[in-house]
Design a protein around this motif. Sequence first.
Motif, PDB file in Angstrom:
ATOM      1  N   TRP A  96      18.066  -7.279  -4.728  1.00 40.63           N
ATOM      2  CA  TRP A  96      16.706  -6.439  -4.149  1.00 40.63           C
ATOM      3  C   TRP A  96      16.807  -5.321  -4.340  1.00 40.63           C
ATOM      4  N   SER A  97      16.362  -4.504  -5.169  1.00 45.60           N
ATOM      5  CA  SER A  97      16.738  -3.342  -5.518  1.00 45.60           C
ATOM      6  C   SER A  97      15.373  -2.834  -5.305  1.00 45.60           C
ATOM      7  N   LEU A  98      14.590  -3.246  -5.707  1.00 50.46           N
ATOM      8  CA  LEU A  98      13.046  -2.147  -5.130  1.00 50.46           C
ATOM      9  C   LEU A  98      12.811  -2.655  -3.751  1.00 50.46           C
ATOM     10  N   VAL A  99      13.419  -3.398  -3.138  1.00 56.37           N
ATOM     11  CA  VAL A  99      13.289  -3.161  -1.806  1.00 56.37           C
ATOM     12  C   VAL A  99      13.782  -2.481  -0.972  1.00 56.37           C
ATOM     13  N   HIS A 100      15.165  -2.156  -1.527  1.00 57.65           N
ATOM     14  CA  HIS A 100      15.982  -1.097  -0.795  1.00 57.65           C
ATOM     15  C   HIS A 100      15.549   0.302  -2.257  1.00 57.65           C
ATOM     16  N   LEU A 101      14.987   0.348  -2.869  1.00 56.43           N
ATOM     17  CA  LEU A 101      14.346   1.768  -2.893  1.00 56.43           C
ATOM     18  C   LEU A 101      13.001   2.261  -2.611  1.00 56.43           C
ATOM     19  N   LEU A 102      11.972   1.171  -1.980  1.00 56.96           N
ATOM     20  CA  LEU A 102      11.141   1.108  -1.468  1.00 56.96           C
ATOM     21  C   LEU A 102      11.853   2.170   0.387  1.00 56.96           C
ATOM     22  N   VAL A 103      12.957   1.079   0.745  1.00 52.04           N
ATOM     23  CA  VAL A 103      13.291   1.460   1.204  1.00 52.04           C
ATOM     24  C   VAL A 103      14.402   2.586   1.692  1.00 52.04           C
ATOM     25  N   LYS A 104      14.268   3.672   1.067  1.00 49.96           N
ATOM     26  CA  LYS A 104      15.528   4.841   0.280  1.00 49.96           C
ATOM     27  C   LYS A 104      13.941   6.244   1.139  1.00 49.96           C
ATOM     28  N   LEU A 105      12.836   5.579   0.107  1.00 49.80           N
ATOM     29  CA  LEU A 105      11.483   6.323   0.114  1.00 49.80           C
ATOM     30  C   LEU A 105      10.876   6.361   1.852  1.00 49.80           C
ATOM     31  N   THR A 106      11.038   5.039   2.395  1.00 47.07           N
ATOM     32  CA  THR A 106      10.521   5.585   3.829  1.00 47.07           C
ATOM     33  C   THR A 106      11.537   6.887   4.462  1.00 47.07           C
ATOM     34  N   LEU A 107      12.931   6.221   4.100  1.00 47.54           N
ATOM     35  CA  LEU A 107      14.298   7.426   4.997  1.00 47.54           C
ATOM     36  C   LEU A 107      13.611   8.587   4.738  1.00 47.54           C
ATOM     37  N   LYS A 135       0.632  -1.536  -0.289  1.00 47.93           N
ATOM     38  CA  LYS A 135       0.154  -0.236  -0.583  1.00 47.93           C
ATOM     39  C   LYS A 135       0.563   1.380   0.069  1.00 47.93           C
ATOM     40  N   LEU A 136       2.041   1.739   0.925  1.00 45.57           N
ATOM     41  CA  LEU A 136       2.794   2.418   0.811  1.00 45.57           C
ATOM     42  C   LEU A 136       3.785   2.948   0.026  1.00 45.57           C
ATOM     43  N   ALA A 137       4.271   1.108  -1.174  1.00 47.43           N
ATOM     44  CA  ALA A 137       4.629   1.499  -2.597  1.00 47.43           C
ATOM     45  C   ALA A 137       3.368   1.941  -3.064  1.00 47.43           C
ATOM     46  N   GLY A 138       2.218   2.110  -3.333  1.00 50.70           N
ATOM     47  CA  GLY A 138       1.228   2.525  -4.507  1.00 50.70           C
ATOM     48  C   GLY A 138       1.135   3.665  -4.059  1.00 50.70           C
ATOM     49  N   TYR A 139       1.502   4.134  -3.048  1.00 47.34           N
ATOM     50  CA  TYR A 139       1.591   5.958  -3.643  1.00 47.34           C
ATOM     51  C   TYR A 139       3.010   6.731  -3.873  1.00 47.34           C
ATOM     52  N   TYR A 140       3.912   6.371  -4.189  1.00 42.31           N
ATOM     53  CA  TYR A 140       4.603   6.228  -5.200  1.00 42.31           C
ATOM     54  C   TYR A 140       4.626   5.739  -6.668  1.00 42.31           C
ATOM     55  N   LYS A 141       3.677   6.033  -7.508  1.00 42.32           N
ATOM     56  CA  LYS A 141       3.009   5.889  -8.801  1.00 42.32           C
ATOM     57  C   LYS A 141       4.299   5.744  -9.697  1.00 42.32           C
ATOM     58  N   SER A 142       5.078   7.098  -9.527  1.00 40.72           N
ATOM     59  CA  SER A 142       6.348   7.292 -10.501  1.00 40.72           C
ATOM     60  C   SER A 142       6.999   6.303 -10.152  1.00 40.72           C
ATOM     61  N   GLU A 143       7.589   5.976  -9.235  1.00 33.75           N
ATOM     62  CA  GLU A 143       8.863   4.635  -8.773  1.00 33.75           C
ATOM     63  C   GLU A 143       7.686   3.645  -8.775  1.00 33.75           C
ATOM     64  N   PHE A 144       6.963   2.954  -8.725  1.00 35.37           N
ATOM     65  CA  PHE A 144       6.357   1.617  -8.632  1.00 35.37           C
ATOM     66  C   PHE A 144       5.364   1.454 -10.046  1.00 35.37           C
ATOM     67  N   GLY A 145       5.601   1.453 -11.061  1.00 36.40           N
ATOM     68  CA  GLY A 145       4.148   0.704 -11.774  1.00 36.40           C
ATOM     69  C   GLY A 145       3.224  -0.352 -11.881  1.00 36.40           C
ATOM     70  N   ASP A 146       2.992  -0.468 -12.731  1.00 35.06           N
ATOM     71  CA  ASP A 146       2.028  -1.515 -12.372  1.00 35.06           C
ATOM     72  C   ASP A 146       2.846  -3.012 -12.318  1.00 35.06           C
ATOM     73  N   ASN A 147       4.355  -3.392 -13.164  1.00 35.74           N
ATOM     74  CA  ASN A 147       4.821  -3.941 -13.141  1.00 35.74           C
ATOM     75  C   ASN A 147       5.560  -4.374 -11.748  1.00 35.74           C
ATOM     76  N   GLN A 148       5.960  -3.004 -11.655  1.00 35.42           N
ATOM     77  CA  GLN A 148       7.613  -3.064 -10.330  1.00 35.42           C
ATOM     78  C   GLN A 148       6.748  -3.591  -9.362  1.00 35.42           C
ATOM     79  N   LEU A 149       5.289  -2.690  -8.320  1.00 31.89           N
ATOM     80  CA  LEU A 149       4.808  -3.342  -7.801  1.00 31.89           C
ATOM     81  C   LEU A 149       4.256  -4.828  -7.614  1.00 31.89           C
ATOM     82  N   ARG A 150       3.755  -5.465  -8.818  1.00 35.65           N
ATOM     83  CA  ARG A 150       4.310  -7.225  -8.649  1.00 35.65           C
ATOM     84  C   ARG A 150       5.700  -7.351  -8.409  1.00 35.65           C
ATOM     85  N   ASP A 151       6.658  -7.140  -9.059  1.00 36.30           N
ATOM     86  CA  ASP A 151       7.611  -7.537  -8.193  1.00 36.30           C
ATOM     87  C   ASP A 151       8.157  -7.474  -7.587  1.00 36.30           C
ATOM     88  N   LEU A 152       8.061  -6.309  -7.186  1.00 36.32           N
ATOM     89  CA  LEU A 152       8.409  -5.666  -5.293  1.00 36.32           C
ATOM     90  C   LEU A 152       7.768  -7.146  -5.036  1.00 36.32           C
TER      91      LEU A 152
END
Length: 155
Positions: free
Chosen positions: A77-88, A20-37
């Motif tokens: 785990w690039s998408l997990v790391h991106l989510l960690v950076k965005l939370t920081l 749900k948090l990643a869904g707020y970052y539409k420019s970073e996580f598209g549909d494919n990236q959300l599935r991969d995340l």
Amino acid sequence: MANLNPVDSFANFDENRLMKLAGYYKSEFGDNQLRDLSYQLDSFIVYARQCDSKFLNLKGIKDLAIVMAKIKLDQTWSLVHLLVKLTLILHAATASVERAFSSMKLIKNDLRNRVGEEFLNGCLVCKIERKVFATISNDAIMDRFQRMKPRRVQL
């Protein structure tokens, strides 16, 4: 954000909330990236809880980001790391927005309620970036305004 906290072997981990948090970052996580995340989160949490002892004594999300970068897991785990950076950066981004709104509250009060948008933007920039403007001398500002063409048309 607390769902990424590595304390107690990621005891607060909740994939649905992280998605749900990643869904707020539409420019970073598209549909494919959300599935991969989603897949990356599943495999990352298994790895972090069972396979690598470097994740055992972490105290916060900052430590998680440092360990991931140090042992090159930010590439695996690039998408997990991106989510960690965005939370920081979320705290800093939220603070700057709150600071801008509090400045706007000071500038656009009842006396200046009909201030135009362009003038309000100029005032807000001066208020928010006051450290930058403190380095500029008043003489330089006055010279610049004196060199400007008049804004109002004489009738």
